[in-house]
Design a protein around this motif. Structure first.
Motif, PDB file in Angstrom:
ATOM      1  N   GLN C   3      48.403  49.155  44.915  1.00 10.73           N
ATOM      2  CA  GLN C   3      49.813  49.205  45.269  1.00 10.73           C
ATOM      3  C   GLN C   3      50.678  48.919  44.043  1.00 10.73           C
ATOM      4  O   GLN C   3      50.417  47.977  43.299  1.00 10.73           O
ATOM      5  CB  GLN C   3      50.085  48.149  46.330  1.00 10.73           C
ATOM      6  N   GLU C   7      56.033  50.062  45.467  1.00 10.80           N
ATOM      7  CA  GLU C   7      55.496  50.184  46.832  1.00 10.80           C
ATOM      8  C   GLU C   7      55.481  48.842  47.546  1.00 10.80           C
ATOM      9  O   GLU C   7      55.735  48.756  48.745  1.00 10.80           O
ATOM     10  CB  GLU C   7      54.082  50.772  46.783  1.00 10.80           C
ATOM     11  N   GLU C  11      57.392  48.319  51.018  1.00 12.38           N
ATOM     12  CA  GLU C  11      56.653  47.893  52.207  1.00 12.38           C
ATOM     13  C   GLU C  11      57.247  46.603  52.775  1.00 12.38           C
ATOM     14  O   GLU C  11      57.376  46.432  53.981  1.00 12.38           O
ATOM     15  CB  GLU C  11      55.190  47.668  51.811  1.00 12.38           C
TER      16      GLU C  11
END
Lengths: 324, 398, 333
Positions: C3, C7, C11
């Protein structure tokens, strides 16, 4: 008619009062504001107050007329450096305000905020011109999203139209349909500078291009201000749209203590039409006895508040202990 | 042959990931045809062929490639030989380095250690086994061997007497690990006698000679140790590698003590701590260099002493006390805990200090004073020895 | 693919919106299909159309409106597109967001996070590349958080919201595409301290004590990471410390680490004059006293503006070479 709930000192709610009762209650609030601010100026002269104070002497009809049109159980008010009157009209806070301005532990902000930075229930003030406007819009949106039915009144002055953030706020308020009533107390001066020296165009038309209707009122009579505001509050609440109320008024005292360079004749002319004095003469004819006892009570209350504040201990620092 | 470079898809990323190749190795492709799918953190993008030809992918699917570096090549004929041109500047630098500079790489730490010990990494050859660089450990090893092996070029131009340090030793020359530190003593007066006594009691140090500016005593010995010449000879002797460390034995001339230490250390000459074996050193006590500590002294736990101090017998530096540099102590100076003493402070005999006394730089405390709890002696101040009649009860305090 | 920093933020924003019905995002160009200038909010307006609010280009009002909403009990996360634009919102940050929760005689809860993309290295030039956090360092009442390569920006964001304190959240542009380095990051070793705003400790050696301590934060963690890896071959043992919170001094552990080496370098991307590294250096010199073996060396941008051309920008911003020179300087002292 808008529901107004305000426990008056006589224990009655404003909505329960007959017409004369309502007028006496308006006068009680105006006279309280006047006497508190005159007392603060005199305390300042005695060196009992740190910093400065901005009074709204002469402008009381604005605060009282607007605030009494609100729902005190849920509506929110943001205020400015000149905010004592708004606070007193909204929540009748005399003792805590005097102690706060005098820097006492018993002050409503425990001496941290002082005159310009006060928060009590749904009342928030700050001393930066225009700074509270976007915050008022945010608060109005919070009420809108929560579906509370509450509105926000954002007090400002004519000088505030010089700040860029004012227009950012008007734009977002209109675009997002925030239930906010901008109330401009137009007293003709920004500190020492007359309005015509600093502003191009007409202040009454500042909000128009954003689609925000503006209503102009000569704030000489508290009842007129109250009546007009009631109508606007209904609009804002029921249609969830922002409005601007432009109140023409005059400040009889200096901007802050000791910085007045306006012509003495000008001030004297306005003093002759002091809205408080005019309202008083009218009420004297209707019920002079009630008026006299009401004034006596207020004198006593303010004097006692000052004595209590003088006896109270100085504000103690707790700021250093806050987690960083 | 034509290269397709990894495209810059947005200004915020330096590399892209190849998600998949849509064409296989040496598949024919047309200009504008999709050859691969690549990804940034924002979007997936298809890469088109920039010309007709046969495709040679240069980055595996699932791997990243830096923007501007080759993603694929196109060759004109299906069986054309393909060689990736040497595009990357770092490739060329490596190549030129390996050919132009055959010298072995030194690590930063190895270089620093060498330079601190007067070696020039540009010229010194240090043997290394295998392909690795010259490491700090190898330099350390080299330095130890240099110290312990007799220098074949050892000559002393000015040597009225033979040095006590052995030129060739039947044990030491063969088993250098236990070799004693060879100490050069600066000054050959009363302090030197005491210093020689201390060194004689230690196993890890060996006095190899003395220097003194009194030319009358040059060529003679002190407790069997030769007085080689004037103090100015120290640098030359260091150059010849005949001693490992120096010590100043002078206690009566503080200015000279400071000068000798600062000048010689600035020339890279290391100083020893000469410590009598009866000295007790507590846990976590620390000491700089050039300190001379006589019998029955004690450093309490966590006490700190700086450089070039002279502690006569029976001095107690109590725990958590801090002593600066270049100070001289007469016998029997008793510090209590957390005393702070600055630099170049001179202390007489039999002085008592209660906890948290603080003495600033260049102060002088006469014998027999008692400094009470927390008192401070300011910079350069002299506190004289109390008059004999009042001495017993005298309290110096500021 | 691990990740990335971006990201992780995206998220986390989604989680915050999902778990809190009173959470709102405000900012310029943050709705789909554009999804924000740096794509941190991509997809979120599609999932939460009523709570991802695209604003006009009014930075002061964005912060002001978000402040008002937060004061009245909401969670608001405002995005200021470039950190340079914080100047437009400075009054709202300094005189409102960081004051209103403290100046009324009691502490008010306020879940306000102002996210912004900061830093250079992308050729955006003088007004889109700065690190202006220095302007806010002395503003008490404002939490300033700058996650490094070794922090989870997403978790930090959630903590910032949970802290109910106004927070300036700095995201370095160069970090966005980088996979975050949490847990095992060979050839280095990383650990986080305990506490709400952990400092990341990253070592390029195992066991024993180090030679040099480097203190840095946010985007320059990328440079320090690279230098630490290079220094393995040079036998220089480096402990890097990346505090998360910039408005307070780092924990005692950082001081202990510095006392052990006595050789400290402080790296920041902004110009050194009047910067964060000055505050840290002053603290170290006072707190370390005699444990300092070399004067603390500061590495930062030249005292200039950040030019656009790649060659000029490289010349002004701190580089790996600058840090290597600093290492040599403290080791030689």
């Amino acid at each position: 008619m808008t529901v107004i709930r305000k426990p008056s000192r006589s224990g009655k709610s404003v909505s329960d009062l007959n017409e004369l009762g309502l007028w006496l209650e308006f006068y009680r609030q105006m006279y309280t504001i006047r006497r508190v601010e005159e007392t603060l100026l005199s305390l300042f002269g005695q060196g009992a107050i740190a910093g400065t104070i901005h009074t709204a002497i002469g402008q009381e009809a604005c605060a009282v007329g607007v605030i009494n049109a609100l729902d005190r159980t849920k509506d929110v008010v943001t205020s400015t450096h000149r905010g004592h009157g708004h606070l007193i009209a909204l929540y009748d806070q005399v003792e805590g305000l005097i102690a706060e301005v005098m820097g006492k532990e018993t002050g409503m902000g425990r001496g941290v905020g002082g005159s310009q930075h006060i928060h009590f229930r749904n009342f928030y003030s700050n001393g930066i011109l225009g700074g509270m406007l976007p915050i008022a819009v945010g608060m109005a949106l919070a009420e809108k999203f929560a579906g509370s039915g509450a509105i926000v009144v954002a007090f400002m002055g004519d000088g505030t139209f010089g700040e860029g953030v004012t227009y950012e706020s008007l734009n977002i308020a209109a675009k997002w349909q925030a239930p906010v009533l901008f109330v401009c107390e137009h007293n003709g001066y920004a500190q020492s500078t007359p309005t015509h020296v600093q502003h191009a165009g007409e202040l009454a038309r500042r909000a128009e291009p954003f689609g925000i209707p503006c209503v102009e009122v000569q704030a000489d009579d508290v009842r007129k201000v109250f009546q007009v505001t009631q109508g606007l509050v209904n609009e804002v609440r029921n249609h969830q749209t922002p409005h601007l109320l432009l109140l023409h008024t005059y400040r009889l005292a200096p901007h802050s203590k000791g910085d007045d360079n306006r012509a003495a004749e000008e001030i004297e002319a306005y003093r002759k039409r002091d809205p408080l004095v005019a309202f008083r003469s009218e009420l004297m004819k209707l019920d002079s006895k009630a008026l006299a006892s009401l004034e006596g009570e207020i004198e006593k209350r303010v004097a006692e508040a000052v004595e209590a504040a003088k006896r109270a201990e100085d504000a103690k620092s707790w700021l250093r202990e806050l987690p960083r | 042959m034509q290269l397709i470079l990894a495209p810059q898809l947005n200004p915020n990323e330096d590399s892209i990931y190849v998600v998949e190749w849509r064409k296989g190795v040496r598949d024919p492709v047309r200009r504008g045809e999709i050859i691969a799918e690549v990804e940034t953190s924002k979007a997936t993008v298809e890469v088109e062929s920039e010309a007709d030809g046969y495709l040679i992918p240069l980055v595996e699917a699932g791997k990243a490639v830096r923007v501007g570096e080759p993603l694929a090549a196109l060759v004109a004929n299906v069986d054309e030989q393909f060689v990736l041109p040497d595009l990357l500047s770092r490739g060329t630098t490596e190549a030129s380095q390996s050919s132009a500079d055959k010298r072995r790489r030194w690590t930063v730490k190895a270089k620093l250690l060498a330079e601190r010990n007067g070696l020039n990494p540009e010229t010194v050859e240090i043997p290394v086994e295998g392909p690795g660089p010259v490491t700090e450990a190898l330099v350390q090893e080299y330095l130890q061997q240099r110290v312990s092996s007799p220098s074949s070029s050892l000559t002393i131009s000015f040597a009225p007497a033979k040095l006590a340090g052995p030129q060739e030793d039947l044990v030491d020359s063969h088993c250098p690990a236990g070799r004693a530190e060879r100490i050069l003593i600066l000054g050959a007066g009363d302090g030197a006698v005491q210093t020689l006594d201390v060194i004689r009691l230690t196993r890890h140090q060996l006095a190899i000679g003395l220097l003194d500016d009194n030319s009358d005593i040059h060529g003679r010995t002190l407790l069997g140790c030769p007085i080689v010449g004037p103090l100015s000879l120290a640098k030359e002797l260091w150059g010849q590698g005949v001693f490992d460390k120096a010590i100043v034995s002078i206690s009566t001339n503080p200015e000279l003590r400071v000068d000798l230490y600062t000048q010689l250390t600035s020339q890279g000459i290391p100083f020893a701590n000469v410590v009598d074996p009866t000295v007790i050193i507590g846990s976590n006590a620390s000491m700089g260099s050039g300190n001379l500590i006589m019998a029955f002294c004690r450093l309490g736990s966590c006490a700190t002493i700086g450089d070039n101090n002279f502690l006569s017998a029976y001095v107690n530096i109590e725990h958590h006390s801090i002593l600066g540099n270049h100070c001289t102590f007469g016998p029997g100076v008793m510090l209590s805990s957390r005393v702070r003493i600055g630099n170049r402070v001179r202390l007489g005999t039999g002085i008592f200090m209660e906890p948290k006394v603080s003495i600033e730089d260049d102060a002088v405390i006469g014998s027999g004073n008692i400094l009470v709890y927390g008192s401070r002696v300011s910079r350069g101040r002299t506190i004289r020895t109390p008059a004999p009649s009042a001495a017993a009860g005298r309290h110096a305090m500021e | 693919m691990k990740q990335t920093f971006l990201e992780s933020i995206r998220e986390s924003l989604a989680t915050i919106l999902e778990k809190n019905e009173n959470a709102y995002l405000l900012g310029e160009d943050i709705v789909d299909p554009y999804g924000g200038a740096f794509k941190a909010t991509k997809g979120l307006s599609t999932r939460f159309p009523d709570r991802v609010l695209p604003t006009p280009i009014s930075e002061a009002a964005i912060v002001g409106v978000a402040t008002g909403m937060a004061l009245r009990g909401n969670i608001t996360i405002a995005e200021i597109m470039f950190g340079d634009f914080l100047a437009l919102a400075a009054d709202q940050i300094i005189n409102h967001a960081s004051k209103l929760h403290m100046m009324y005689g009691t502490q008010l809860d306020m879940s306000l996070v102002i996210r912004t993309a900061v830093g250079g290295g992308r050729g955006y030039g003088p007004t889109h590349s700065q690190n202006l956090e220095r302007l806010f360092l002395g503003t008490d009442g404002l939490q300033i958080l700058a996650p490094s390569l070794y922090h989870s920006p997403g978790e930090t964001l959630k903590e910032a919201v949970a802290s109910k304190r106004p927070t300036l959240f700095l995201e370095h542009k160069l970090l966005y595409p980088s996979p975050t380095k949490l847990g095992e990051v060979p050839p280095l070793w990383a650990m986080l301290t305990e506490g709400r705003w952990p400092t990341a400790f990253v070592k390029n050696f195992h066991g024993g004590s180090g030679d040099v301590t480097i203190i840095s934060y946010g985007g320059t963690s990328l440079l320090v990471d690279e230098v630490s890896q290079r220094m393995i071959d040079e036998e220089v043992r480096i402990t890097a410390c990346f505090p998360l919170s910039l408005n307070q001094l780092p924990e005692e552990q950082v001081l202990e680490e510095c006392a052990a080496t006595g050789r400290v370098i402080v790296v920041e991307e902004g110009p050194t004059y009047g910067g964060w590294s000055a505050e840290i250096s002053a603290w170290l010199h006072r707190a370390l006293g005699k444990n300092i073996r070399a004067p603390v060396v500061r590495v930062g941008a030249a005292n200039s503006l950040i030019p656009n051309a790649r060659s000029l920008e490289r010349d002004i911003l701190p580089s790996i070479n600058n840090i290597e020179d600093a290492i040599l300087a403290v080791l030689s002292a």
